[in-house]
Scaffold this active site. Structure first.
Site, PDB file in Angstrom:
ATOM      1  CG  ASP A 111      -2.192  -0.750   1.026  1.00  0.00           C
ATOM      2  OD1 ASP A 111      -2.353  -1.357  -0.051  1.00  0.00           O
ATOM      3  OD2 ASP A 111      -3.024  -0.774   1.953  1.00  0.00           O
ATOM      4  CG  HIS A 153      -6.627   5.847   5.010  1.00  0.00           C
ATOM      5  ND1 HIS A 153      -7.799   5.578   5.689  1.00  0.00           N
ATOM      6  CD2 HIS A 153      -6.915   5.678   3.690  1.00  0.00           C
ATOM      7  CE1 HIS A 153      -8.746   5.266   4.812  1.00  0.00           C
ATOM      8  NE2 HIS A 153      -8.240   5.328   3.594  1.00  0.00           N
ATOM      9  N   GLY A 161      -2.745   3.174   4.060  1.00  0.00           N
ATOM     10  CA  GLY A 161      -3.715   3.374   2.979  1.00  0.00           C
ATOM     11  C   GLY A 161      -3.307   4.404   1.945  1.00  0.00           C
ATOM     12  CG  ASP A 188     -12.223   8.270   0.477  1.00  0.00           C
ATOM     13  OD1 ASP A 188     -11.454   8.905  -0.250  1.00  0.00           O
ATOM     14  OD2 ASP A 188     -12.181   7.023   0.597  1.00  0.00           O
ATOM     15  CG  HIS A 190     -11.260   3.516   1.520  1.00  0.00           C
ATOM     16  ND1 HIS A 190     -11.183   4.024   0.237  1.00  0.00           N
ATOM     17  CD2 HIS A 190     -11.052   2.178   1.420  1.00  0.00           C
ATOM     18  CE1 HIS A 190     -10.917   3.022  -0.605  1.00  0.00           C
ATOM     19  NE2 HIS A 190     -10.845   1.894   0.077  1.00  0.00           N
ATOM     20  CG  ASP A 277     -12.698   6.065  -2.694  1.00  0.00           C
ATOM     21  OD1 ASP A 277     -13.537   6.849  -2.212  1.00  0.00           O
ATOM     22  OD2 ASP A 277     -11.642   5.759  -2.110  1.00  0.00           O
ATOM     23  CE1 TYR A 317      -6.708   5.387  -4.852  1.00  0.00           C
ATOM     24  CE2 TYR A 317      -8.882   4.858  -3.974  1.00  0.00           C
ATOM     25  CZ  TYR A 317      -7.622   5.392  -3.817  1.00  0.00           C
ATOM     26  OH  TYR A 317      -7.274   5.970  -2.623  1.00  0.00           O
TER      27      TYR A 317
HETATM   28 ZN    ZN Z   1     -10.888   5.964  -0.322  1.00  0.00          ZN
END
Ligand code: ZN
Length: 405
Positions: A111, A153, A161, A188, A190, A277, A317
């Site tokens: 990552d 992150h 991340g 996001d 995440h 994302d 992404y």
């Molecule tokens: Zn994300």
């Protein structure tokens, strides 16, 4: 659609910081071609080209270009949050020096690869976020958008991340130092874990994260039970969404959680992480938003927090989705959404070899009922009800009546 009520504390909290009483000046966005010097590696999903592509699309649809001459964040600024030892290691690795124990800092694994200039990239991205915060808070801008920011992150002493330096935390800390109350909203896919943990113990910063459920996606946190600790108890809000969440589920959750929580907390400024994302076809996450759901959130801040919100980039992404969403976000900030065409400029679509029937800049109305859609709808409803009954009363947030979509 729900009507958003105006924040109730427009009074003097921001006092002398605004440069003009005639209302905020136009928005800015921050991007530098310097970012293209850096590369996470050929197989890494985070590709710097997404920023350049965003910049290119903005140019092709004739929107104003970026501010490019911002400074990287200084070592001292990064040290507002990050451990000195970690920063030193990052700097040494960045310069190609031998460091023996970098694995202990989350570095070098898949990552978070080590590559030349990681420190320079991270400090430049953070410099953009600080410049954006300054443009709003000191420069009186309506908003400012740092598209390379939003690396939510990173922890104080550890990369995570794809994030080495947590620019949202550093930017927020520069504002908190001035005695300002800040809310952070993260859309996001995440969970915004690094930002949440950084402010978990304080009531000076409210963090709100809307994200794909931690049982199904990195970093695995962001459950309803993560509400803050000690003085910070009640000041961390999480709304997890199950895979196959679509525009309607997301917008309903957003409207019932974000506006009431922000109005109750009454921050001086809101820092918003605009990760994209969440969109359908993102290779790393499993939500099914279109530009409609994404733009709905951006529009709320544009309408309700003029002169008081700072936008950061984030994940995303599928590079075309990144360019589309952030171009539309910039258009909304400028009040020019309707002047932007529905379709991608031919030149760019040809260059990217996008099939003729997929060349949308603004997604057409879509109803995607994925396999888990029923569960996603049901779980979101349950999660919102739990937030309303557990966190809203202490925060003083009013429950918004659900509008059937
Ligand atoms: Zn994300």
């Amino acid at each position: 659609m729900l009507s958003w009520r105006s924040p109730n504390n427009r009074a003097s909290l921001t006092g002398g910081l605004m440069s003009s009483s005639a209302g905020p000046k136009g928005p800015l966005y921050f991007y530098s071609s310097q970012f293209q010097k850096f590369n996470y590696g050929p197989t890494h999903p985070l590709r710097m080209i997404r920023l350049e592509l965003t910049n290119k699309l903005i140019e092709l649809v004739h929107l104003p270009g970026p501010v490019e001459d911002f400074q990287p964040a200084s070592y001292q600024q990064l040290g507002l949050f990050h451990d000195r030892h970690y920063l030193t290691i990052l700097k040494e690795l960045s310069q190609g020096e031998e460091v023996s124990d970098y694995f202990n800092f989350g570095l070098g694994a898949g990552d978070n690869p080590v590559f030349p200039g990681i420190y320079d990239l991270s400090s430049l991205a953070t410099g953009g976020s600080i410049a954006a915060a300054k443009a709003v808070v000191e420069g009186g801008r309506e908003t400012a958008f740092a598209i390379a920011g939003g690396m939510h992150h990173a922890l104080a002493g550890r990369a995570s991340g794809f994030c080495y330096i947590n620019d949202p935390v550093v930017a927020i800390k520069t504002l908190v130092q001035k005695g300002l109350r800040i809310a952070y909203v993260d859309i996001d896919a995440h969970h915004g874990d690094g930002v949440q943990w950084a402010f978990f113990d304080t009531d000076q910063v409210l963090t709100i994260s809307l994200h794909q459920h931690g049982a199904t996606l990195f970093p695995g946190t962001g459950g309803l039970e993560e509400v803050g600790r000690n003085k910070g108890k009640g000041f961390s809000l999480n709304l997890p969404f199950w895979p196959d969440t679509d525009d309607d589920i997301f917008m309903d959750g957003f409207d019932r959680v974000v506006p009431p929580a922000l109005e109750a907390f009454a921050p001086d400024y809101v820092v918003v992480q605009l990760g994209v994302d969440t969109l359908l076809a993102d290779p790393l996450a499993n939500m099914n938003l279109s530009t409609k759901g994404f733009c709905h959130a951006v529009r709320y801040f544009k309408e309700q927090w003029p002169g008081r919100w700072i936008a950061l980039g984030g994940g995303g992404y599928n590079v075309i989705n990144v360019a589309r969403c952030w171009t539309l976000a910039w258009a909304i900030m400028l009040g020019k959404y309707h002047e932007v065409p529905d379709m991608l400029p031919e030149k760019l679509a040809d260059l990217l070899k996008i099939p003729a029937d997929e060349r949308f800049l603004k997604d057409p109305e879509q109803k995607i009922r994925g396999r888990f859609w029923d569960r996603a709808k049901r779980d979101a409803e349950d999660a919102i009800k739990i937030l309303e009954s557990t966190l809203f009363p202490a925060l003083g947030a009013k429950v918004v009546k659900k509008i059937t979509l």
